[in-house]
Design an enzyme around this catalytic site. Structure first.
Site, PDB file in Angstrom:
ATOM      1  N   GLY A  75      -4.532  -4.203  -3.893  1.00  0.00           N
ATOM      2  CA  GLY A  75      -5.480  -3.142  -3.791  1.00  0.00           C
ATOM      3  C   GLY A  75      -4.732  -1.980  -4.542  1.00  0.00           C
ATOM      4  O   GLY A  75      -4.033  -1.442  -3.367  1.00  0.00           O
ATOM      5  N   HIS A  76      -4.661  -1.639  -5.725  1.00  0.00           N
ATOM      6  CA  HIS A  76      -3.974  -0.490  -6.363  1.00  0.00           C
ATOM      7  C   HIS A  76      -4.784   0.482  -6.784  1.00  0.00           C
ATOM      8  O   HIS A  76      -5.820   0.381  -7.399  1.00  0.00           O
ATOM      9  CB  HIS A  76      -3.022  -0.963  -7.376  1.00  0.00           C
ATOM     10  CG  HIS A  76      -1.914  -1.768  -6.867  1.00  0.00           C
ATOM     11  ND1 HIS A  76      -0.845  -2.433  -7.666  1.00  0.00           N
ATOM     12  CD2 HIS A  76      -1.472  -2.536  -5.869  1.00  0.00           C
ATOM     13  CE1 HIS A  76      -0.268  -3.104  -7.185  1.00  0.00           C
ATOM     14  NE2 HIS A  76      -0.593  -3.235  -5.956  1.00  0.00           N
ATOM     15  N   LYS A 110       1.859   2.300  -4.994  1.00  0.00           N
ATOM     16  CA  LYS A 110       2.363   1.842  -6.265  1.00  0.00           C
ATOM     17  C   LYS A 110       1.649   1.724  -7.626  1.00  0.00           C
ATOM     18  O   LYS A 110       1.905   2.123  -8.472  1.00  0.00           O
ATOM     19  CB  LYS A 110       2.697   0.207  -6.158  1.00  0.00           C
ATOM     20  CG  LYS A 110       3.598  -0.269  -5.184  1.00  0.00           C
ATOM     21  CD  LYS A 110       3.673  -1.603  -4.573  1.00  0.00           C
ATOM     22  CE  LYS A 110       2.556  -2.350  -4.230  1.00  0.00           C
ATOM     23  NZ  LYS A 110       2.186  -2.041  -3.039  1.00  0.00           N
ATOM     24  N   GLN A 153       1.911  -6.231  -3.120  1.00  0.00           N
ATOM     25  CA  GLN A 153       2.529  -6.048  -2.032  1.00  0.00           C
ATOM     26  C   GLN A 153       3.846  -5.370  -1.799  1.00  0.00           C
ATOM     27  O   GLN A 153       3.868  -4.301  -2.102  1.00  0.00           O
ATOM     28  CB  GLN A 153       2.770  -7.716  -1.538  1.00  0.00           C
ATOM     29  CG  GLN A 153       1.607  -8.282  -1.346  1.00  0.00           C
ATOM     30  CD  GLN A 153       0.900  -8.810  -2.622  1.00  0.00           C
ATOM     31  OE1 GLN A 153       1.578  -9.396  -3.452  1.00  0.00           O
ATOM     32  NE2 GLN A 153      -0.251  -8.545  -3.085  1.00  0.00           N
ATOM     33  N   ASP A 189       0.661  -1.358  -0.064  1.00  0.00           N
ATOM     34  CA  ASP A 189      -0.011   0.278   0.035  1.00  0.00           C
ATOM     35  C   ASP A 189       1.009   1.348  -0.075  1.00  0.00           C
ATOM     36  O   ASP A 189       0.301   2.218   0.507  1.00  0.00           O
ATOM     37  CB  ASP A 189      -0.901   0.080   1.145  1.00  0.00           C
ATOM     38  CG  ASP A 189      -1.797  -1.312   1.170  1.00  0.00           C
ATOM     39  OD1 ASP A 189      -2.256  -1.601   0.093  1.00  0.00           O
ATOM     40  OD2 ASP A 189      -2.130  -1.760   2.224  1.00  0.00           O
TER      41      ASP A 189
HETATM   42  P1  GDP Z   1      -0.574   0.471  -3.404  1.00  0.00           P
HETATM   43  O1  GDP Z   1      -1.274  -0.827  -3.028  1.00  0.00           O
HETATM   44  O2  GDP Z   1       0.782   0.205  -3.399  1.00  0.00           O
HETATM   45  O3  GDP Z   1      -1.134   0.661  -4.992  1.00  0.00           O
HETATM   46  O4  GDP Z   1      -1.338   1.638  -2.721  1.00  0.00           O
HETATM   47  P2  GDP Z   1      -3.115   1.659  -2.203  1.00  0.00           P
HETATM   48  O5  GDP Z   1      -3.405   2.213  -3.464  1.00  0.00           O
HETATM   49  O6  GDP Z   1      -3.503   0.531  -1.534  1.00  0.00           O
HETATM   50  O7  GDP Z   1      -2.917   2.756  -1.223  1.00  0.00           O
HETATM   51  C1  GDP Z   1      -2.411   4.180  -1.380  1.00  0.00           C
HETATM   52  C2  GDP Z   1      -3.621   5.028  -1.041  1.00  0.00           C
HETATM   53  O8  GDP Z   1      -2.887   6.199  -1.029  1.00  0.00           O
HETATM   54  C3  GDP Z   1      -4.514   5.160  -2.064  1.00  0.00           C
HETATM   55  O9  GDP Z   1      -5.721   5.586  -1.655  1.00  0.00           O
HETATM   56  C4  GDP Z   1      -3.940   6.353  -3.010  1.00  0.00           C
HETATM   57  O10 GDP Z   1      -5.055   6.865  -3.864  1.00  0.00           O
HETATM   58  C5  GDP Z   1      -3.496   7.161  -1.968  1.00  0.00           C
HETATM   59  N1  GDP Z   1      -2.244   8.067  -2.420  1.00  0.00           N
HETATM   60  C6  GDP Z   1      -1.050   7.556  -3.338  1.00  0.00           C
HETATM   61  N2  GDP Z   1      -0.240   8.808  -3.154  1.00  0.00           N
HETATM   62  C7  GDP Z   1      -0.522   9.475  -2.456  1.00  0.00           C
HETATM   63  C8  GDP Z   1      -0.314  10.791  -1.925  1.00  0.00           C
HETATM   64  O11 GDP Z   1       0.821  11.161  -2.294  1.00  0.00           O
HETATM   65  N3  GDP Z   1      -0.758  11.581  -0.967  1.00  0.00           N
HETATM   66  C9  GDP Z   1      -2.135  11.069  -0.713  1.00  0.00           C
HETATM   67  N4  GDP Z   1      -2.830  11.889   0.196  1.00  0.00           N
HETATM   68  N5  GDP Z   1      -2.561   9.842  -1.028  1.00  0.00           N
HETATM   69  C10 GDP Z   1      -1.838   8.917  -1.789  1.00  0.00           C
HETATM   70  P1  IMO Z   2      -0.888  -4.156  -2.244  1.00  0.00           P
HETATM   71  O1  IMO Z   2      -0.494  -4.605  -3.445  1.00  0.00           O
HETATM   72  C1  IMO Z   2      -0.940  -4.626   2.313  1.00  0.00           C
HETATM   73  C2  IMO Z   2      -0.824  -8.839   3.593  1.00  0.00           C
HETATM   74  C3  IMO Z   2      -2.182  -9.343   4.363  1.00  0.00           C
HETATM   75  C4  IMO Z   2      -1.624 -10.384   5.152  1.00  0.00           C
HETATM   76  C5  IMO Z   2      -0.340 -10.873   4.334  1.00  0.00           C
HETATM   77  C6  IMO Z   2      -0.743 -12.128   3.730  1.00  0.00           C
HETATM   78  O2  IMO Z   2      -2.028  -3.389  -2.210  1.00  0.00           O
HETATM   79  O3  IMO Z   2       0.166  -3.332  -1.829  1.00  0.00           O
HETATM   80  P2  IMO Z   2      -2.115 -12.794   1.673  1.00  0.00           P
HETATM   81  O4  IMO Z   2      -3.663 -12.934   1.398  1.00  0.00           O
HETATM   82  O5  IMO Z   2      -1.202 -12.119   0.543  1.00  0.00           O
HETATM   83  O6  IMO Z   2      -1.806 -14.186   1.922  1.00  0.00           O
HETATM   84  O7  IMO Z   2      -2.045 -12.089   3.124  1.00  0.00           O
HETATM   85  O8  IMO Z   2      -0.047 -10.012   3.410  1.00  0.00           O
HETATM   86  N1  IMO Z   2      -0.955  -8.230   2.259  1.00  0.00           N
HETATM   87  C7  IMO Z   2      -1.221  -6.874   2.009  1.00  0.00           C
HETATM   88  N2  IMO Z   2      -1.055  -5.846   2.654  1.00  0.00           N
HETATM   89  N3  IMO Z   2      -1.143  -4.444   0.852  1.00  0.00           N
HETATM   90  C8  IMO Z   2      -0.968  -5.731  -0.059  1.00  0.00           C
HETATM   91  O9  IMO Z   2      -0.981  -5.534  -1.430  1.00  0.00           O
HETATM   92  C9  IMO Z   2      -1.127  -6.727   0.740  1.00  0.00           C
HETATM   93  N4  IMO Z   2      -1.416  -8.195   0.067  1.00  0.00           N
HETATM   94  C10 IMO Z   2      -1.251  -8.959   1.054  1.00  0.00           C
HETATM   95  O10 IMO Z   2      -2.702  -8.404   4.941  1.00  0.00           O
HETATM   96  O11 IMO Z   2      -0.930  -9.637   6.327  1.00  0.00           O
HETATM   97 MG    MG Z   3      -2.819  -1.508  -1.829  1.00  0.00          MG
END
Ligand code: GDP
Ligand code: IMO
Ligand code: MG
Length: 427
Positions: free
Chosen positions: A40-41, A16, A222, A13
């Site tokens: 979840g991107h 990415k 991840q 999270d």
């Molecule tokens: P990922 O799994 O690495 O793609 O990240 P996620 O999408 O799960 O979580 C990142 C969250 O931060 C999302 O809600 C993005 O829209 C948000 N986000 C990304 N970059 C920024 C930033 O620079 N500032 C803020 N406030 N939110 C951001």
């Molecule tokens: P993105 O790509 C954050 C965590 C789960 C759990 C562990 C194992 O959005 O960054 P799994 O279902 O993969 O066997 O769970 O990994 N986990 C993540 N945490 N971002 C993710 O993906 C994750 N994918 C798995 O919460 O602790």
């Molecule tokens: Mg994510």
């Protein structure tokens, strides 16, 4: 031409999805190389928010070819739903391909993920999407691949074989009724029919793009600390999100990767169980969670929040061979009076500068903090490095120096335009 692996440096999270989308404007191809719909991107374009689980975050950029690589575990039901929701939002998936070698997540994988979790001595807090059990079958060599969904007879045989292993396990160990071949067969063959036009040998597509001198992004899911080998085992996922996983997961050789960019939050978060030395279980942690909207994109769970941990990111720089950093969510820290950065751990009176492999040791580690002044002003409108307050630049420079890697991108908000390039990355 450049081939870039983009990896998470913390516990996932890190943003990415946003960084991939921003770079996709200059890339011709984006390849997901591991994980599945545990990811979840998030991509924000104007007032539209896209939450992608399986489909590469380049899909919103028209003309970018998107590939779900052989290293990914694919839940075809989720893939079909994701394609439909993109179509409903007016996004084309004409340039989307799925590797015929990618493993398929089956209903018994999802069931086992939940049952195994309840059976463990220590819960991992998985996403319950069947990811771990699907990788188990891959390595046990009883997995079903995307190509098998398009060959009804072979699929039937492989399903029978898998059920002969899974049903006794489900019934005798977990007291679950098990699955009949009839309840799976037709549903999965239908996914095969729907997805057939996009199932192909994607490694040939990546190779052809390379031969043409195109720009290719390998999008990790991840993060480093969730890596099956390098993460905080056993509180990890079941694949290699680290850069080393990008080549086999996309079907190219390691010498073909030119740059490795680590996406890093300006603080730290974690979803699920496991050690977290800089976790803040106080009002500052709550403030970061609310300002950063730190709730899981996949499961909605509140994310645990804490200070930036330079020991961990230094480790990520090393095990990924990072060539640059993309620092995200910096604006979330705007209101804080002071900021702490963990520069070392203290373990029984000793200073540790490296991440210990032993979680018993890690659990006992206390962070050694450096304290920096907060900048106390909004930074989301900044579009160049020089426009950031002095305190923000000091924080970034301190982080870069501590982890030993240059910063190439700074993100000051979720939207595309809220991005500062210190280096063009893709020329
Ligand atoms: P990922 O799994 O690495 O793609 O990240 P996620 O999408 O799960 O979580 C990142 C969250 O931060 C999302 O809600 C993005 O829209 C948000 N986000 C990304 N970059 C920024 C930033 O620079 N500032 C803020 N406030 N939110 C951001
Ligand atoms: P993105 O790509 C954050 C965590 C789960 C759990 C562990 C194992 O959005 O960054 P799994 O279902 O993969 O066997 O769970 O990994 N986990 C993540 N945490 N971002 C993710 O993906 C994750 N994918 C798995 O919460 O602790
Ligand atoms: Mg994510």
């Amino acid at each position: 031409m450049t081939v870039i692996a983009l990896v998470g440096t913390q516990w996932g999270d890190e943003g990415k999805g946003k960084i991939t989308d921003v770079l996709a404007a200059r890339a011709d191809m984006v390849v997901r190389y591991q994980g599945g719909n545990n990811a979840g991107h998030t991509v924000v374009v104007g007032d539209q928010t896209y939450k992608l689980h399986l489909i590469p975050s380049g899909i919103i950029s028209p003309g970018t070819t998107c590939i779900i690589g052989n290293g990914v575990v694919v839940d075809p039901k989720v893939l079909c739903t994701e394609i439909e929701s993109l179509h409903a939002a007016g996004v084309s998936t004409a340039n989307l391909y799925v590797s015929e070698r990618a493993q398929v997540i089956m209903p018994y994988h999802r069931a086992l993920d939940k049952l195994e979790e309840d059976h463990r001595l220590l819960r991992i807090g998985t996403t319950a999407r069947g990811i771990g059990p699907a990788y188990v079958d891959k390595y046990m060599r009883i997995g079903i691949r995307m190509i098998d969904l398009t060959c009804p007879e072979r699929f039937e045989r492989l399903l029978d074989q898998a059920l002969a292993f899974k049903n006794p396990l489900l019934q005798k160990v977990y007291g679950h009724p098990g699955f009949s071949r009839e309840e799976i067969l037709e549903e999965y063959l239908e996914y095969g029919r729907v997805l057939a036009p996009m199932i192909t040998d994607t490694s040939l597509l990546v190779d052809a793009a390379r031969e043409k001198g195109l720009n290719i992004l390998l999008e990790g899911a991840q993060g480093t600390l969730l890596d099956i080998d390098h993460g905080t085992y056993p509180f990890v996922t079941s694949s290699n999100p680290t850069a080393g996983g990008a080549a086999p997961g996309a079907g190219i050789g390691p010498t073909q990767i030119d740059q490795v960019i680590g996406v890093v939050k300006a603080y730290t978060t974690r979803v699920g169980e496991g050690p977290f030395p800089t976790e803040l279980k106080d009002a500052t942690g709550d403030l970061i969670r609310e300002r950063g909207r730190e709730y899981g994109t996949t499961t909605g769970r509140p994310r645990r929040c804490g200070w930036f941990d330079a020991v961990m990111v230094r480790y990520a720089v090393r095990v990924n061979g990072l060539t640059g950093l993309a620092v995200t969510l910096l604006d979330v820290l705007d209101e804080l009076d002071e900021l702490k950065v963990c520069v070392a751990y203290e373990y029984r009176g000793e200073r540790l500068h490296h991440l210990p492999s032993d979680l018993e040791i890690l659990k006992e580690c206390t962070p050694v903090y450096a304290t920096l002044a907060g900048w106390k002003e909004p930074i989301s409108a900044a579009r160049e490095y020089g426009a950031l307050p002095e305190g923000t630049r000091a924080y970034l420079e301190f982080i870069a120096e501590q982890v030993g890697c240059p910063i190439q991108i700074v993100s000051v908000g979720p939207r595309r335009d809220q991005t500062i390039f210190l280096d063009p990355v893709i020329k």
